[in-house]
Design an enzyme around this catalytic site. Structure first.
Site, PDB file in Angstrom:
ATOM      1  N   PRO A  95     -10.658 -44.984  44.563  1.00  0.00           N
ATOM      2  CA  PRO A  95     -11.972 -44.323  44.587  1.00  0.00           C
ATOM      3  C   PRO A  95     -12.743 -44.543  43.280  1.00  0.00           C
ATOM      4  CG  PRO A  95     -10.199 -42.741  45.066  1.00  0.00           C
ATOM      5  CD  PRO A  95      -9.546 -44.035  44.712  1.00  0.00           C
ATOM      6  N   GLU A 122      -1.352 -39.771  43.441  1.00  0.00           N
ATOM      7  CA  GLU A 122      -2.438 -39.526  42.494  1.00  0.00           C
ATOM      8  C   GLU A 122      -2.882 -40.810  41.792  1.00  0.00           C
ATOM      9  OE1 GLU A 122      -4.242 -36.549  41.902  1.00  0.00           O
ATOM     10  OE2 GLU A 122      -3.234 -36.173  43.795  1.00  0.00           O
ATOM     11  N   ARG A 160     -14.664 -60.764  60.157  1.00  0.00           N
ATOM     12  CA  ARG A 160     -15.740 -60.968  61.126  1.00  0.00           C
ATOM     13  C   ARG A 160     -16.869 -61.840  60.576  1.00  0.00           C
ATOM     14  NH1 ARG A 160     -20.054 -58.006  60.501  1.00  0.00           N
ATOM     15  NH2 ARG A 160     -20.681 -57.810  62.677  1.00  0.00           N
ATOM     16  N   ASP A 175     -26.936 -57.725  61.899  1.00  0.00           N
ATOM     17  CA  ASP A 175     -26.161 -56.524  61.560  1.00  0.00           C
ATOM     18  C   ASP A 175     -26.917 -55.599  60.629  1.00  0.00           C
ATOM     19  OD1 ASP A 175     -23.975 -57.381  62.893  1.00  0.00           O
ATOM     20  OD2 ASP A 175     -22.814 -57.919  61.124  1.00  0.00           O
TER      21      ASP A 175
HETATM   22  N1  ADE Z   1      -7.889 -44.781  47.908  1.00  0.00           N
HETATM   23  C1  ADE Z   1      -8.149 -43.484  48.190  1.00  0.00           C
HETATM   24  N2  ADE Z   1      -9.435 -43.294  48.461  1.00  0.00           N
HETATM   25  C2  ADE Z   1     -10.053 -44.509  48.362  1.00  0.00           C
HETATM   26  C3  ADE Z   1     -11.384 -44.975  48.512  1.00  0.00           C
HETATM   27  N3  ADE Z   1     -12.384 -44.162  48.825  1.00  0.00           N
HETATM   28  N4  ADE Z   1     -11.617 -46.291  48.324  1.00  0.00           N
HETATM   29  C4  ADE Z   1     -10.622 -47.138  47.984  1.00  0.00           C
HETATM   30  N5  ADE Z   1      -9.356 -46.758  47.817  1.00  0.00           N
HETATM   31  C5  ADE Z   1      -9.061 -45.450  47.998  1.00  0.00           C
END
Ligand code: ADE
Length: 249
Positions: A95, A122, A160, A175
């Protein structure tokens, strides 16, 4: 030569469904892509195949230890001959990464070899990030349980785009996002369903009128739902007919 995805994950079974159905399964059969797995658990040295431990400094959750990850990555990278460095992308899913967009997927589709490292718990010991220097990608501003689903998102979104994967090579051109706009509404038979009618213009056979209607609908929909996209570059590169009027400028 297929585009090779090397997935580094402790949960390879999670990918089975995605790889065995529909367009992705066909792309594998047709030799457009190849997907391989390496499991960090196979590089542990203890009886319990332990890949994670408690964070130094305390706190909830578990952190991936560096060694099994480094050993897994090193095993994968020993096959470096399969692609030139500039055709190789090494990606850690987190994230904390750069947001994934259609543009990023297009760039990835130019690669010959993509390594996807899936996190869990984590996250990784920071020395994984520091030592491996992978590019970091996030699929959105939310937190999932691990990087497996994000890795599947990348495999799907890239595959794709490869030549010959979708039935018709132009079928991803309209798209959402490709032109900086959301997609226009689509209809198929019947012409009327439960009192809801297909717009007359689509039945008219007038291709110029249809194209104009679709463009207007795409802009209208984008303005209503995702006005932020209209402000971005790409949507303004091609000043289409009527665009400024539709944008209300
Ligand atoms: N691992 C956990 N959440 C994630 C996300 N939003 N993007 C990429 N990897 C992740």
């Amino acid at each position: 030569m297929p585009l090779i995805f090397d997935i580094i994950t402790i949960f390879p079974e999670m990918f089975a469904g995605v790889l065995s159905e529909s367009i992705i399964a066909r792309a594998i059969k047709a030799g457009k892509i190849e997907v391989r797995f390496t499991n960090p658990r196979d590089f542990t040295k203890d009886r319990h195949k332990k890949v994670d431990d408690k964070p130094y400094g305390g706190g909830p959750g578990m952190v991936f230890m560096p060694e099994p990850i480094f050993l897994a990555v090193e095993q994968v990278e020993r096959q470096a001959t399969i692609a030139a460095a500039e055709k190789t992308r090494r990606i850690l899913l987190t994230p904390q990464g750069q947001p994934l967009t259609q543009k990023v997927l297009r760039q990835l589709s130019q690669a010959e070899w993509i390594i996807l490292l899936c996190g869990h718990y984590e996250g990784f010991d920071e020395r994984v990030i520091q030592g491996l220097q992978f590019e970091e990608i996030s699929i959105g501003d939310y937190v999932l349980t691990g990087g497996e689903i994000p890795a599947m998102v990348i495999i799907d979104g890239v595959t794709r785009l490869l030549p010959g994967v979708l039935g018709n090579d132009s079928s991803n051109r309209g798209d959402s996002f490709e032109e900086g706009l959301l997609e226009f509404p689509q209809y198929t038979r019947p012409p009327e369903f439960r009192g809801m009618k297909v717009p007359e213009v689509l039945l008219s056979g007038n291709h110029q009128e249809i194209a104009r209607w679709r463009e207007e609908e795409a802009i209208r929909r984008t303005r209503k739902r995702r006005a932020d996209l209209l402000e971005k570059e790409g949507s303004r590169e091609k000043p289409e007919r009527n665009r400024s009027k539709l944008l209300g400028r």
